[in-house]
Structures are given as structure tokens and as C-alpha cells.
Design a protein around this motif. Structure first.
Motif, PDB file in Angstrom:
ATOM      1  N   GLY A   8      26.581  -3.637   4.121  1.00 19.66           N
ATOM      2  CA  GLY A   8      25.467  -3.813   5.035  1.00 19.66           C
ATOM      3  C   GLY A   8      25.636  -3.077   6.357  1.00 19.66           C
ATOM      4  O   GLY A   8      25.923  -1.876   6.388  1.00 19.66           O
ATOM      5  N   GLU A   9      25.467  -3.797   7.471  1.00 17.39           N
ATOM      6  CA  GLU A   9      25.511  -3.187   8.790  1.00 17.39           C
ATOM      7  C   GLU A   9      26.875  -2.587   9.095  1.00 17.39           C
ATOM      8  O   GLU A   9      26.966  -1.589   9.817  1.00 17.39           O
ATOM      9  CB  GLU A   9      25.120  -4.218   9.845  1.00 17.39           C
ATOM     10  CG  GLU A   9      23.665  -4.655   9.748  1.00 17.39           C
ATOM     11  CD  GLU A   9      23.283  -5.601  10.868  1.00 17.39           C
ATOM     12  OE1 GLU A   9      24.130  -5.846  11.752  1.00 17.39           O
ATOM     13  OE2 GLU A   9      22.141  -6.083  10.857  1.00 17.39           O
ATOM     14  N   ARG A  10      27.931  -3.191   8.571  1.00 13.15           N
ATOM     15  CA  ARG A  10      29.269  -2.640   8.808  1.00 13.15           C
ATOM     16  C   ARG A  10      29.388  -1.257   8.175  1.00 13.15           C
ATOM     17  O   ARG A  10      29.994  -0.341   8.756  1.00 13.15           O
ATOM     18  CB  ARG A  10      30.331  -3.571   8.234  1.00 13.15           C
ATOM     19  CG  ARG A  10      30.519  -4.870   9.032  1.00 13.15           C
ATOM     20  CD  ARG A  10      31.442  -5.822   8.289  1.00 13.15           C
ATOM     21  NE  ARG A  10      32.710  -5.171   7.946  1.00 13.15           N
ATOM     22  CZ  ARG A  10      33.548  -5.653   7.023  1.00 13.15           C
ATOM     23  NH1 ARG A  10      33.244  -6.747   6.360  1.00 13.15           N
ATOM     24  NH2 ARG A  10      34.684  -5.017   6.791  1.00 13.15           N
ATOM     25  N   ALA A  11      28.803  -1.066   7.010  1.00 15.73           N
ATOM     26  CA  ALA A  11      28.833   0.243   6.353  1.00 15.73           C
ATOM     27  C   ALA A  11      28.043   1.268   7.158  1.00 15.73           C
ATOM     28  O   ALA A  11      28.459   2.416   7.320  1.00 15.73           O
ATOM     29  CB  ALA A  11      28.269   0.131   4.934  1.00 15.73           C
ATOM     30  N   ILE A  12      26.892   0.833   7.689  1.00 18.04           N
ATOM     31  CA  ILE A  12      26.066   1.741   8.492  1.00 18.04           C
ATOM     32  C   ILE A  12      26.788   2.130   9.769  1.00 18.04           C
ATOM     33  O   ILE A  12      26.796   3.302  10.174  1.00 18.04           O
ATOM     34  CB  ILE A  12      24.707   1.081   8.812  1.00 18.04           C
ATOM     35  CG1 ILE A  12      23.906   0.880   7.518  1.00 18.04           C
ATOM     36  CG2 ILE A  12      23.921   1.920   9.803  1.00 18.04           C
ATOM     37  CD1 ILE A  12      22.655   0.065   7.693  1.00 18.04           C
ATOM     38  N   GLU A  13      27.423   1.145  10.418  1.00 22.69           N
ATOM     39  CA  GLU A  13      28.161   1.432  11.650  1.00 22.69           C
ATOM     40  C   GLU A  13      29.282   2.433  11.387  1.00 22.69           C
ATOM     41  O   GLU A  13      29.498   3.375  12.177  1.00 22.69           O
ATOM     42  CB  GLU A  13      28.734   0.136  12.229  1.00 22.69           C
ATOM     43  CG  GLU A  13      29.485   0.338  13.542  1.00 22.69           C
ATOM     44  CD  GLU A  13      30.046  -0.966  14.085  1.00 22.69           C
ATOM     45  OE1 GLU A  13      30.781  -0.907  15.089  1.00 22.69           O
ATOM     46  OE2 GLU A  13      29.745  -2.031  13.514  1.00 22.69           O
ATOM     47  N   LEU A  17      30.128   6.370  12.750  1.00 28.98           N
ATOM     48  CA  LEU A  17      31.403   6.853  13.263  1.00 28.98           C
ATOM     49  C   LEU A  17      31.863   8.087  12.493  1.00 28.98           C
ATOM     50  O   LEU A  17      32.391   9.049  13.088  1.00 28.98           O
ATOM     51  CB  LEU A  17      32.459   5.748  13.167  1.00 28.98           C
ATOM     52  CG  LEU A  17      32.236   4.518  14.060  1.00 28.98           C
ATOM     53  CD1 LEU A  17      33.270   3.438  13.758  1.00 28.98           C
ATOM     54  CD2 LEU A  17      32.296   4.909  15.535  1.00 28.98           C
ATOM     55  N   LEU A  18      31.661   8.077  11.195  1.00 31.93           N
ATOM     56  CA  LEU A  18      32.010   9.246  10.390  1.00 31.93           C
ATOM     57  C   LEU A  18      31.176  10.456  10.806  1.00 31.93           C
ATOM     58  O   LEU A  18      31.681  11.580  10.892  1.00 31.93           O
ATOM     59  CB  LEU A  18      31.799   8.941   8.905  1.00 31.93           C
ATOM     60  CG  LEU A  18      32.811   8.001   8.250  1.00 31.93           C
ATOM     61  CD1 LEU A  18      32.321   7.579   6.876  1.00 31.93           C
ATOM     62  CD2 LEU A  18      34.166   8.688   8.144  1.00 31.93           C
ATOM     63  N   LEU A  19      29.906  10.217  11.071  1.00 29.17           N
ATOM     64  CA  LEU A  19      29.028  11.299  11.507  1.00 29.17           C
ATOM     65  C   LEU A  19      29.496  11.880  12.829  1.00 29.17           C
ATOM     66  O   LEU A  19      29.537  13.100  13.012  1.00 29.17           O
ATOM     67  CB  LEU A  19      27.586  10.795  11.630  1.00 29.17           C
ATOM     68  CG  LEU A  19      26.579  11.783  12.230  1.00 29.17           C
ATOM     69  CD1 LEU A  19      26.478  13.039  11.374  1.00 29.17           C
ATOM     70  CD2 LEU A  19      25.210  11.118  12.388  1.00 29.17           C
ATOM     71  N   ALA A  20      29.865  10.999  13.772  1.00 26.06           N
ATOM     72  CA  ALA A  20      30.323  11.465  15.080  1.00 26.06           C
ATOM     73  C   ALA A  20      31.569  12.326  14.942  1.00 26.06           C
ATOM     74  O   ALA A  20      31.713  13.359  15.614  1.00 26.06           O
ATOM     75  CB  ALA A  20      30.588  10.272  15.994  1.00 26.06           C
ATOM     76  N   ASN A  21      32.477  11.925  14.057  1.00 26.58           N
ATOM     77  CA  ASN A  21      33.691  12.707  13.849  1.00 26.58           C
ATOM     78  C   ASN A  21      33.399  14.022  13.125  1.00 26.58           C
ATOM     79  O   ASN A  21      33.991  15.053  13.435  1.00 26.58           O
ATOM     80  CB  ASN A  21      34.726  11.887  13.063  1.00 26.58           C
ATOM     81  CG  ASN A  21      35.496  10.935  13.953  1.00 26.58           C
ATOM     82  OD1 ASN A  21      36.539  11.276  14.506  1.00 26.58           O
ATOM     83  ND2 ASN A  21      34.966   9.724  14.120  1.00 26.58           N
ATOM     84  N   ALA A  22      32.481  13.979  12.169  1.00 27.68           N
ATOM     85  CA  ALA A  22      32.105  15.212  11.467  1.00 27.68           C
ATOM     86  C   ALA A  22      31.412  16.179  12.422  1.00 27.68           C
ATOM     87  O   ALA A  22      31.605  17.400  12.341  1.00 27.68           O
ATOM     88  CB  ALA A  22      31.193  14.884  10.291  1.00 27.68           C
ATOM     89  N   ARG A  23      30.611  15.633  13.344  1.00 28.51           N
ATOM     90  CA  ARG A  23      29.934  16.470  14.329  1.00 28.51           C
ATOM     91  C   ARG A  23      30.934  17.184  15.226  1.00 28.51           C
ATOM     92  O   ARG A  23      30.787  18.375  15.527  1.00 28.51           O
ATOM     93  CB  ARG A  23      28.983  15.625  15.168  1.00 28.51           C
ATOM     94  CG  ARG A  23      28.260  16.426  16.250  1.00 28.51           C
ATOM     95  CD  ARG A  23      27.525  15.510  17.223  1.00 28.51           C
ATOM     96  NE  ARG A  23      26.485  14.761  16.545  1.00 28.51           N
ATOM     97  CZ  ARG A  23      26.432  13.436  16.501  1.00 28.51           C
ATOM     98  NH1 ARG A  23      27.381  12.702  17.080  1.00 28.51           N
ATOM     99  NH2 ARG A  23      25.448  12.835  15.883  1.00 28.51           N
TER     100      ARG A  23
END
Length: 367
Positions: A8-13, A17-23
Motif C-alpha cells: 500500500g502506501e509504504r510501497a508508494i513511499e 524514494l527510489l525515483l529520487a535516487n534514480a533521478r
């Protein structure tokens, strides 16, 4: 939201974070700055400003950085931010004839008043990868000269003085101008709304539609009357002070296409026109826009309508990349209930088909 996904929300959160690191990428590599994006990826910034309908180089650069270089996502971000801004009024129409020209070319006349100005362009490069750019390249200073004071009238105005091209279509005095950012799209649409739609439309889509008109899908034989890029003054009529005040200058690209002529028993033949205007240096976009604009004028000019580029509902309903992205990317969201219902129906139909094709059933049907 992916609320149905395990976690749920934990997966989205964590996905954020993964997106921020990939960025950010490899943190041993220096982080790209907004100034670097604005100055060195200027054409990407111009596209985001144009299709995002907001002239702000810094915000467009920020959107590109946040979107990891995905220009359509960056356009989405800019439009979302734009929707939060107050509106104080509308500027006066800009005078592109008084543009401080940085680039100006015409394929219709070799010699034009004010001259042809090549300016910054890829047109005459060899399209070969330049390895020197990989290790830090310092370009030679370009040749400079005093700015010319010679007037640079639009080529279509020159043709217009001799009556060789139709007058530029204009709205009646006092007529209101539509606003696609505030009002829903309705059909039939007048040219003011069509041009707004094309200016915000996806460059790739418009390029494909423009190409189709040149391959016979629509009556269109174009010449690039003029493409000009430069700075124009923006003015605003302030009611409080009672006169027009300058707001500053912006960079624009304008394209005027000269198309095949028309005539009738009562009117002498003359060239017709298509028009394109976009923020920044956006030549491919404005050329495509001008070709599609001309195609969309088919009914107005009494031409047969049959090609996709001539169908205003098809063009205007599908050219917006933000809207198109929403329709495509929503397919990633959970559709479990819909799919399970169709899966159940398919299984039932297959069972009925199998029962109808058993030897006994086929024998009964034959009797």
C-alpha cells in the motif's frame, strides 16, 4: 494510487524514494544545475515552455530536471504549476514585424528586405557525432558586427502588398478570443482555438500530421515563406494607469507558410497561408503547426475534407500530449475488477463453445 498493491502506501513511499535516487544517479557525478539545463539544453526548455503554456526558463529547467529529462512529464509539471497562478489580464498582441531578429530565413525569395540571417541552426551541420564535446569543449567566438537597423518586414506582407496572398484571417473587432486553458473544447472550433491547440500540441504528433499533408493526405503544397526567431516586446494595458506598459521581452519563433493558390469566378487566384508561433527557438514545431493550420482551413477555403490533418476534431482531440499521456498511462493502474469480469465471460463463452462442439452435440445438430 496503487493502494491495491501489496504494501500500500509504504510501497508508494518507497517508490518515491527510489525515483529520487534514480533521478540523482551516481552521486559521485556532479549534479546538473538549472542554469546548465537552461543554457545548454535550451531547445528542450523552449519546447517545455511552449507546450506547457508558461514562459519561464527557470521553471521549465526545474521541470526537466525533476522529470529526469522526460519532456512530456516536464510539460505536465509546468501546466500543473500554471494552473495555480492568478491571472491579471491579457497582454496586447505582440508585433512580430518589429522582432529583434536572431534568425530569419525564407525559401521563397533569395533576397528579402533586411536580408537572410542564418543565426544558430543545425541546418548546415554534417550530423556527425563530435567527440570533442565529451571532454569539455570551448567554442570559438563567433563573428560579430553592429546590429543592422534595416527593417525586416514579413515576407507575407510583401506578397500582400501586391495582392498575391490572401489577407491574414482576423477576428471581427470586439470579438472575444477563446481560452482553452479555462473553457472546455467544443466543435466546430474557430481558428483562434485551433491555433491555441496547435501551439500547446505535441511536437511529434504535429510533425507526423504535417508530413502526412505533404505525402498527399490533404491538399497542401507549401513553401516556407518565412521563419523568424528573435525577441519581441510584451505590453500590457493597465487599467489603473490608463495606458500600455511594457512587461519585458520574450523569445518567439514565427513561421508563415505560403500554400497553393485559390480563386473563383469572382476572385482572382492568390496564395493561401498557414501560421505557426511558439516560445523560444522552435522551428520544427512552428513549421508543423503552420502546415496543420493550413490543412484545418479546408472547409473555410471550400476544399474537400478527407485527410486526418483536415479533421479538426481528430487533430484537436488527440494533439495534446498531457491528455494523451493520461489516457495511455492510466492503463498501468489496477483494472482487476474489469479484467476479472471479462475473464469470467471469456471462460463461460469458451465452455459453451466446447459443449456445442462435442460429438454428441454435433450429431444432434445434424439430425
Amino acid at each position: 494510487m496503487y493502494v491495491a498493491v501489496k504494501g500500500g502506501e509504504r510501497a508508494i513511499e518507497n517508490a518515491h524514494l527510489l525515483l529520487a535516487n534514480a533521478r540523482r544517479g551516481d552521486q559521485s557525478v556532479p549534479e546538473v544545475t538549472l542554469d546548465q539545463i537552461s543554457e545548454q539544453l535550451g531547445l528542450a526548455v523552449d519546447r517545455v515552455m511552449s507546450e506547457g503554456s508558461l514562459y519561464d526558463r527557470e521553471l521549465a529547467a526545474l521541470a526537466i530536471k525533476q522529470a529526469r529529462g522526460d519532456l512530456i512529464e516536464a510539460i505536465f509539471l509546468v501546466r500543473a504549476f500554471r494552473a495555480t497562478l492568478p491571472r491579471f489580464g491579457a497582454s496586447e498582441p505582440v508585433d512580430t514585424g518589429a522582432m529583434r531578429v536572431q534568425r530569419r530565413v525564407s525559401s521563397t525569395f533569395k533576397d528579402i528586405p533586411g536580408g537572410q540571417i542564418l543565426g544558430p541552426t543545425f541546418d548546415y551541420t554534417h550530423r556527425l557525432l563530435d567527440p570533442s564535446l565529451a571532454n569539455g569543449f570551448v567554442p570559438q567566438a563567433p563573428a560579430v558586427a553592429e546590429a543592422s537597423t534595416a527593417p525586416t518586414p514579413r515576407v507575407t506582407d510583401i506578397l500582400g502588398r501586391d495582392g498575391l496572398i490572401e489577407s491574414s484571417p482576423s477576428a471581427e473587432d470586439g470579438a472575444s478570443v477563446g481560452d482553452l486553458t479555462r473553457e472546455p473544447l467544443n466543435f466546430p472550433a474557430d481558428r483562434d482555438l485551433r491555433l491555441q491547440n496547435l501551439a500547446r500540441g505535441d511536437e511529434g504528433f504535429l510533425l507526423a500530421m504535417a508530413y502526412s499533408t505533404q505525402r498527399g493526405y490533404g491538399r497542401n503544397h507549401p513553401f516556407a515563406g518565412e521563419i523568424r526567431f528573435g525577441e519581441v516586446e510584451v505590453e500590457f494595458a493597465a487599467e489603473d494607469v490608463g495606458f500600455v506598459v511594457p512587461l519585458g521581452s520574450i523569445e518567439l519563433t514565427e513561421c508563415q507558410m505560403v500554400n497553393q493558390f485559390k480563386g473563383s469566378a469572382t476572385e482572382a487566384p492568390c496564395f493561401t497561408r498557414g501560421y505557426g508561433l511558439a516560445f523560444g527557438q522552435s522551428e520544427r514545431k512552428t513549421m508543423s503547426m503552420a502546415l496543420v493550420d493550413r490543412a484545418l482551413r479546408a472547409r473555410e477555403l471550400g476544399e474537400e475534407v478527407g485527410a486526418p490533418a483536415q479533421d479538426e476534431e481528430f487533430i484537436m482531440s488527440h494533439s495534446d500530449n498531457v491528455q494523451a499521456t493520461g489516457f495511455v498511462e492510466h492503463l498501468k493502474l489496477p483494472h482487476y475488477v474489469d479484467f476479472q469480469s471479462e475473464l469470467g465471460l471469456l471462460r463461460k463463452l469458451r465452455q459453451e463453445f466446447a459443449e456445442a462442439n462435442t460429438p454428441d452435440a454435433m450429431k444432434e445438430a445434424a439430425e
